[in-house]
Design an enzyme around this catalytic site. Sequence first.
Site, PDB file in Angstrom:
ATOM      1  N   HIS A 138      -7.415  -5.490  -0.652  1.00  0.00           N
ATOM      2  CA  HIS A 138      -6.180  -4.762  -0.390  1.00  0.00           C
ATOM      3  C   HIS A 138      -5.444  -5.349   0.807  1.00  0.00           C
ATOM      4  O   HIS A 138      -6.015  -5.521   1.882  1.00  0.00           O
ATOM      5  CB  HIS A 138      -6.529  -3.287  -0.145  1.00  0.00           C
ATOM      6  CG  HIS A 138      -5.366  -2.356  -0.211  1.00  0.00           C
ATOM      7  ND1 HIS A 138      -4.444  -2.382  -1.221  1.00  0.00           N
ATOM      8  CD2 HIS A 138      -4.973  -1.344   0.629  1.00  0.00           C
ATOM      9  CE1 HIS A 138      -3.544  -1.436  -1.024  1.00  0.00           C
ATOM     10  NE2 HIS A 138      -3.838  -0.808   0.096  1.00  0.00           N
TER      11      HIS A 138
ATOM     12  N   SER B   5       0.839  -1.194   0.000  1.00  0.00           N
ATOM     13  CA  SER B   5       0.000   0.000   0.000  1.00  0.00           C
ATOM     14  C   SER B   5       0.881   1.253   0.000  1.00  0.00           C
ATOM     15  O   SER B   5       1.779   1.382  -0.823  1.00  0.00           O
ATOM     16  CB  SER B   5      -0.964  -0.053   1.192  1.00  0.00           C
ATOM     17  OG  SER B   5      -1.962   0.919   1.092  1.00  0.00           O
TER      18      SER B   5
ATOM     19  N   GLU C  32      -8.674  -5.147  -5.224  1.00  0.00           N
ATOM     20  CA  GLU C  32      -8.064  -4.314  -4.181  1.00  0.00           C
ATOM     21  C   GLU C  32      -9.129  -3.576  -3.371  1.00  0.00           C
ATOM     22  O   GLU C  32      -9.324  -3.834  -2.186  1.00  0.00           O
ATOM     23  CB  GLU C  32      -7.094  -3.317  -4.830  1.00  0.00           C
ATOM     24  CG  GLU C  32      -5.860  -3.952  -5.456  1.00  0.00           C
ATOM     25  CD  GLU C  32      -4.744  -4.232  -4.456  1.00  0.00           C
ATOM     26  OE1 GLU C  32      -4.935  -3.970  -3.262  1.00  0.00           O
ATOM     27  OE2 GLU C  32      -3.683  -4.707  -4.883  1.00  0.00           O
TER      28      GLU C  32
END
Length: 515
Positions: free
Chosen positions: A426, A210, A334
């Site tokens: 994610h 991330s 995601e």
Amino acid sequence: MVLFSLKTLLGVLLLLHLPITMAQQVSVSGGRVSGLAMPDGSTIFYGIPYAAAPSGQLRWKPPAPRAPWAGVRDAGKQAPACVQADAGWNAALIKDASEDCLTVAIHTPTLDRQARLPVLVYIHGGSNAAGAAGSLEQDALHREGIVLVKMQYRLGAFGFLGLEALRKEDPHQSSANYGLLDQIAALKWVQTNIAAFGGDPARVTISGSSAGATDALFLTYSPLAKGLFQRAIIQSAAPGAPRTAAHSDAMGNELLARLKLPAGTAGLAALRKLPADKINAAALNLPVSPGVDPSFTWEQLNLDGYVLPHSYAAAHANGAGRDIAIIIGSNTQELGGDRKQDAGAAMVQAAFGAKAAAALPLYGYRDGKAPDADPLLGNVPTQVMTDMWFRCPARWLAHRMRDAGTRVWRYEFGFGAPGSGKPPEHTTEMDYVYHARPSATPPGDWPPVQRYWANFIRNGDPNGDGLPVWPMVAQRDSSISIAPHGIAAKVNARAELCDLLFRGVDYPPSAVVPN
């Protein structure tokens, strides 16, 4: 009173079958630290300072050297996180957060200086606004003969604020990249000290997921980080559009206005005296660059002419990353799973703008009918958000890296969180990368990403015995798909759609997503 020698005490513990968890001591820059001996023979160290507390007059300054400490510093418990605003999931971190937070945590299989083991330096995620190094006790990479380092760095306004007054006081006329300067300082600390933890300073890989992956990408662009690492693993980065100094100044001026402080040096001096929580509260939802989604408040590429002198395409054209090896990729899904399918068309329009008419059929819109959700890629909102912020930027960046001469491998990961039965989202790759497979979990339910990553960290190539071949991007736009139905090399995956998204632009757009 009976006095026992150390040798006698160890013998008693062995006879009684009690665990031996005596503190392990190491000398580092600044003094000695004692770590936590683990039952498997590895050692964990938490909260080792790599720089001085960036508070008071050191706020919004490059990280300064830490003063030496007397005696032995206890590194057996987690250190406070850096000060941060409430992100909805970080209340426990906020409770004990501090500006005295520039520390590293280390999990090493050995303290033998002659071991010269490869090193992974991990940069935590959290939108560059929240997060911490966290616990290392469940991490299993040390079993692969890898020294794991996790760093902390300044977050939010404390790490990424820009102001004209800051640029004027800086010898390089730089501001807004203090978090990256912290990360560079941590990497320099690793170069100086990691041998004491069994690591090899000539075999350092940086990684993140991330926002941490975005920062790792930016470090490959920074001339200040050159030579501090040899490899990079970029997991699910959502790199933000470039931000000029003028846009950074505008954000800083808005913060001063919200706090009713004057512009210029007087306002900066007052800002350095305010409590951290007051600054964090005022910094919520500061305006981003035009056309950029607010999610990227602290994740845009801050062009300052010093830490980051070039934007994406120009950085690669100038040879950024040419002398390192890189893994880059994303998950098949995601973000966007919370959006309804009927929001898809509007999201395609927002992502593609004038190119939306050409994009809609690529998402399955035909004859005015909306498509069903894709079993691998999710519904259209998930596909759009994944394409726009993660998948297509990863592909575009991989091509820029390849063209610059970088050895680069790209992946897509399709497993949900372990045991959840849910699709990927994610950061769901993290458990598979860092943790050991539970004994009750069949091997087919636990993909071998840790083995790929460990090979890459050791040798600069993810391939190894017993693993499906993972071709470099240089070979026909190649990538690898790691999904429940199998592991397979792909060619031109999502190519037509991603080419359309990037047509006419030379940076990841990070466009606004409608609610």
